[in-house]
Design a protein around this motif. Sequence first.
Motif, PDB file in Angstrom:
ATOM      1  N   TRP A 205       0.837  -1.206   0.000  1.00 24.15           N
ATOM      2  CA  TRP A 205       0.000   0.000   0.000  1.00 24.15           C
ATOM      3  C   TRP A 205       0.871   1.256   0.000  1.00 24.15           C
ATOM      4  O   TRP A 205       0.602   2.217  -0.727  1.00 24.15           O
ATOM      5  N   LEU A 206       1.914   1.264   0.840  1.00 23.89           N
ATOM      6  CA  LEU A 206       2.793   2.435   0.889  1.00 23.89           C
ATOM      7  C   LEU A 206       3.461   2.661  -0.462  1.00 23.89           C
ATOM      8  O   LEU A 206       3.492   3.791  -0.978  1.00 23.89           O
ATOM      9  N   ALA A 207       4.000   1.586  -1.049  1.00 16.85           N
ATOM     10  CA  ALA A 207       4.667   1.723  -2.346  1.00 16.85           C
ATOM     11  C   ALA A 207       3.684   2.199  -3.412  1.00 16.85           C
ATOM     12  O   ALA A 207       4.017   3.054  -4.248  1.00 16.85           O
ATOM     13  N   ARG A 208       2.465   1.674  -3.404  1.00 12.75           N
ATOM     14  CA  ARG A 208       1.453   2.114  -4.366  1.00 12.75           C
ATOM     15  C   ARG A 208       1.083   3.591  -4.151  1.00 12.75           C
ATOM     16  O   ARG A 208       0.961   4.356  -5.116  1.00 12.75           O
ATOM     17  N   ASP A 209       0.873   3.967  -2.900  1.00 15.87           N
ATOM     18  CA  ASP A 209       0.496   5.353  -2.612  1.00 15.87           C
ATOM     19  C   ASP A 209       1.557   6.336  -3.091  1.00 15.87           C
ATOM     20  O   ASP A 209       1.250   7.344  -3.736  1.00 15.87           O
ATOM     21  N   LEU A 210       2.808   6.057  -2.755  1.00 17.69           N
ATOM     22  CA  LEU A 210       3.891   6.966  -3.144  1.00 17.69           C
ATOM     23  C   LEU A 210       4.022   7.030  -4.664  1.00 17.69           C
ATOM     24  O   LEU A 210       4.249   8.107  -5.232  1.00 17.69           O
ATOM     25  N   THR A 211       3.877   5.892  -5.323  1.00 18.86           N
ATOM     26  CA  THR A 211       4.062   5.851  -6.775  1.00 18.86           C
ATOM     27  C   THR A 211       2.874   6.472  -7.509  1.00 18.86           C
ATOM     28  O   THR A 211       3.052   7.125  -8.545  1.00 18.86           O
ATOM     29  N   ASN A 212       1.678   6.301  -7.004  1.00 16.31           N
ATOM     30  CA  ASN A 212       0.494   6.888  -7.621  1.00 16.31           C
ATOM     31  C   ASN A 212       0.410   8.402  -7.453  1.00 16.31           C
ATOM     32  O   ASN A 212      -0.301   9.070  -8.208  1.00 16.31           O
ATOM     33  N   THR A 213       1.103   8.946  -6.474  1.00 10.93           N
ATOM     34  CA  THR A 213       1.033  10.388  -6.219  1.00 10.93           C
ATOM     35  C   THR A 213       1.533  11.160  -7.441  1.00 10.93           C
ATOM     36  O   THR A 213       2.621  10.892  -7.951  1.00 10.93           O
ATOM     37  N   PRO A 214       0.761  12.142  -7.921  1.00 10.06           N
ATOM     38  CA  PRO A 214       1.186  12.887  -9.118  1.00 10.06           C
ATOM     39  C   PRO A 214       2.432  13.724  -8.854  1.00 10.06           C
ATOM     40  O   PRO A 214       2.693  14.159  -7.724  1.00 10.06           O
ATOM     41  N   SER A 215       3.193  13.938  -9.903  1.00 10.61           N
ATOM     42  CA  SER A 215       4.457  14.670  -9.764  1.00 10.61           C
ATOM     43  C   SER A 215       4.259  16.159  -9.525  1.00 10.61           C
ATOM     44  O   SER A 215       5.224  16.867  -9.238  1.00 10.61           O
ATOM     45  N   SER A 216       3.024  16.642  -9.617  1.00 10.31           N
ATOM     46  CA  SER A 216       2.759  18.017  -9.197  1.00 10.31           C
ATOM     47  C   SER A 216       2.944  18.169  -7.693  1.00 10.31           C
ATOM     48  O   SER A 216       3.181  19.277  -7.190  1.00 10.31           O
ATOM     49  N   LEU A 217       2.847  17.065  -6.963  1.00  9.49           N
ATOM     50  CA  LEU A 217       3.122  17.052  -5.523  1.00  9.49           C
ATOM     51  C   LEU A 217       4.470  16.419  -5.211  1.00  9.49           C
ATOM     52  O   LEU A 217       5.149  16.814  -4.264  1.00  9.49           O
ATOM     53  N   LYS A 218       4.843  15.434  -6.012  1.00  4.46           N
ATOM     54  CA  LYS A 218       5.955  14.542  -5.677  1.00  4.46           C
ATOM     55  C   LYS A 218       7.246  14.998  -6.348  1.00  4.46           C
ATOM     56  O   LYS A 218       7.449  14.763  -7.533  1.00  4.46           O
TER      57      LYS A 218
ATOM     58  N   VAL B 250      19.247  -4.147   7.238  1.00  5.77           N
ATOM     59  CA  VAL B 250      18.878  -3.674   5.912  1.00  5.77           C
ATOM     60  C   VAL B 250      19.248  -2.202   5.788  1.00  5.77           C
ATOM     61  O   VAL B 250      18.921  -1.392   6.663  1.00  5.77           O
ATOM     62  N   THR B 251      19.944  -1.857   4.714  1.00  2.00           N
ATOM     63  CA  THR B 251      20.218  -0.456   4.382  1.00  2.00           C
ATOM     64  C   THR B 251      19.635  -0.178   3.010  1.00  2.00           C
ATOM     65  O   THR B 251      20.011  -0.817   2.025  1.00  2.00           O
ATOM     66  N   ALA B 252      18.685   0.747   2.963  1.00  2.07           N
ATOM     67  CA  ALA B 252      18.059   1.129   1.701  1.00  2.07           C
ATOM     68  C   ALA B 252      18.655   2.443   1.219  1.00  2.07           C
ATOM     69  O   ALA B 252      18.725   3.415   1.976  1.00  2.07           O
ATOM     70  N   LEU B 253      19.084   2.468  -0.027  1.00  2.00           N
ATOM     71  CA  LEU B 253      19.633   3.673  -0.649  1.00  2.00           C
ATOM     72  C   LEU B 253      18.704   4.108  -1.776  1.00  2.00           C
ATOM     73  O   LEU B 253      18.441   3.335  -2.699  1.00  2.00           O
ATOM     74  N   LEU B 254      18.232   5.353  -1.686  1.00  2.00           N
ATOM     75  CA  LEU B 254      17.251   5.855  -2.629  1.00  2.00           C
ATOM     76  C   LEU B 254      17.762   7.148  -3.256  1.00  2.00           C
ATOM     77  O   LEU B 254      17.625   8.235  -2.673  1.00  2.00           O
ATOM     78  N   PRO B 255      18.394   7.072  -4.432  1.00  2.00           N
ATOM     79  CA  PRO B 255      18.813   8.291  -5.121  1.00  2.00           C
ATOM     80  C   PRO B 255      17.596   8.933  -5.787  1.00  2.00           C
ATOM     81  O   PRO B 255      16.992   8.338  -6.691  1.00  2.00           O
ATOM     82  N   LEU B 256      17.236  10.138  -5.337  1.00  2.00           N
ATOM     83  CA  LEU B 256      16.008  10.794  -5.794  1.00  2.00           C
ATOM     84  C   LEU B 256      16.343  12.013  -6.634  1.00  2.00           C
ATOM     85  O   LEU B 256      17.142  12.856  -6.237  1.00  2.00           O
ATOM     86  N   ALA B 257      15.720  12.104  -7.803  1.00  2.00           N
ATOM     87  CA  ALA B 257      15.951  13.244  -8.692  1.00  2.00           C
ATOM     88  C   ALA B 257      14.761  13.392  -9.631  1.00  2.00           C
ATOM     89  O   ALA B 257      13.998  12.449  -9.848  1.00  2.00           O
ATOM     90  N   GLU B 258      14.613  14.590 -10.184  1.00  2.00           N
ATOM     91  CA  GLU B 258      13.660  14.826 -11.266  1.00  2.00           C
ATOM     92  C   GLU B 258      14.461  15.105 -12.535  1.00  2.00           C
ATOM     93  O   GLU B 258      15.313  15.993 -12.536  1.00  2.00           O
ATOM     94  N   ASN B 259      14.194  14.321 -13.562  1.00  2.00           N
ATOM     95  CA  ASN B 259      14.919  14.484 -14.824  1.00  2.00           C
ATOM     96  C   ASN B 259      14.145  15.467 -15.692  1.00  2.00           C
ATOM     97  O   ASN B 259      13.169  15.099 -16.348  1.00  2.00           O
TER      98      ASN B 259
END
Length: 472
Positions: free
Chosen positions: A157-170, A283-292
Motif C-alpha cells: 500500500w505504501l509503495a502504491r500510494d507513493l508511486t500513484n502520487t502525481p508529480s505536481s506534488l511529488k 537492511v540499508t536502503a539507498l534511494l537516489p532521488l531526482a527529477e529528470n
Amino acid sequence: MFPIRLTDHLDDDRTRIVPIAASGPLSHEAGELSAEIDALAEGCAAAGDVTLLPRPLRRPRNVVLVGVGAGDEAGWRAAGAAAIRDVGPGEPVQVMLPGEGAPDAVRGLAEGLWLGGYRFRDGREDRRSAAVELISPAFSAYVESMALATASARAAWLARDLTNTPSSLKNPAWLAEELVGAAAGRTGVEVRIRSGAELDRFGGLRAVGGGSVSPPCLVEMSWSPAGARTHVALVGKGITFDSGGLSIKTREGMKRMKVDMGGAASVAAATLGAAELELPVRVTALLPLAENAVGAGAYRPGDVITHYDGTTSESTNSDAEGRLVLADALGYAAAELDPDVIIDLATLTGANTVALGHRTAALYSHNDDLAAALAEAGRRAGEQMWRLPLPDDYREHLSSDLADRHSSPIRGAGSVVAALYLADFLGDKADAWAHVDMAAPAWAEATELEITRGATGWGARTLLRYLERLSA
C-alpha cells in the motif's frame, strides 16, 4: 489500511464469504447453507471466481461463494481480492476460514483482501469504513500469518500510494519527507537525507537532477536490529518524474513518468516492513532521488560524468538517466557499507516490456543462489520475474573513446546492457549482487487478481519475502 480481525463469532448482519475449492466448500461450518452452497460450488471453484448465493428474506443477508483454485496461497490471495471487490467498499464482511490449520491460506487470503481493496485517494485516508472478519474456531493459530500479511500488504500500500502520487506534488524533497514520516516511530529505523554539497561525489545523481528546480537528494534508510548476522543493501531508482531531459520523451512516453520512482518506493516499503516484523536482518536502503527535467542546468548528450567510485561514464542519451543515479548508489554501497548482499530495483528500461511483457520483471545476477532465492520469493509473493543472462561479449557495447564506459549504447538488448553497465560499479561485490528491472510490472492498465489499476507497488512484497527467508 482497513482493519481485518480474527474471530470465532458468526454475525448474520454481515455478508458471509464462503471459500470453494474443486473438492467443495472449505469453511469450517456451512450449517443450514450446505445444500444451497453444494448446488453452486462446482461452477465457482477456480481461483477468483465469485458467485452470489440468492438469499431473499433470509439471514445472513448475503452469501458470496469465492473460488480458491488449488487452495494454495496464490489461490487464496486471488479469492480474497475478488471477494472484496465484489462486496464493495464499506460492506461489513465475514470470511469463513478452512476447518483445518492453513497458515499460508490465511496469509494469502488477508493479503488478497487488502491488496484487492486498495484504492488510491491521497495516500492517507482509509478506503473502507467497515472491518473485515475472518471466522475460525481456532483463530489464535493464525496470529503469525496475519502479522506477516499485515506487514506485506502495508508495504505494498505504501509503495502504491507513493508511486500513484502525481508529480505536481511529488518531487525529491517531498518524497524524502514522506519516507521520514513513514519511518517515524519505528524503533531501530534511521533515515539520513543527503543534499547539496553532500552529493559532491555523486556525479550521476547531480547530473540527472541538475535540470530541475527541485534539487536531487539521497535517502539512506537503515534497519539495524541487534544480533543481525546478514546485511542486505537495497537500492531503488527514485526519479520522481522523467521527462527524458534534453533527449525528451514523446507525449505518450512521458505521461506516466510519475511511476519512475517505483523502485525507490518498494525498497523503502520493504525496509519498513522488515522493521515492523522485527526481522533479524540488517537492511540499508539507498534511494537516489531526482527529477529528470529540461532546463538550463540539464546534463547534455555527450557529457562525461564522474561517479562516486571515481570512474566515468559518457552519456549520449539523457533519457537513460536511471542507471546514472543507480551507479552512484551502487558504488557507495559497495565501497562504504560492506553488505553481504546488494539488490537493486528499478523501472529501468522499456526493453523489459519488449522482452517479457507487462507482468514480468527481468532478473539479473552472477550468483545462482541469490537469483534462485529472489525468484522463489517473487513466486510466493505473486510477483513474476524471469532471469536473463549477463554475457561478457555484450560488454563491448559499453566501450567509449572518452570515458571508462558508455552509459547508453544504441544497439539492442537494452535491458541486458543496462544490467552490465550497473555491474561495473560493484567492485568485489559483483558476485553478491542482483538487479531487477521492473519497468513492466510497476504499472497496471487494468485490475486483475490482487493488482488494481495504477501503480502496483511491485517488488515490495518480494523483497520482504526474501528478507523473511534470510531470517528463518
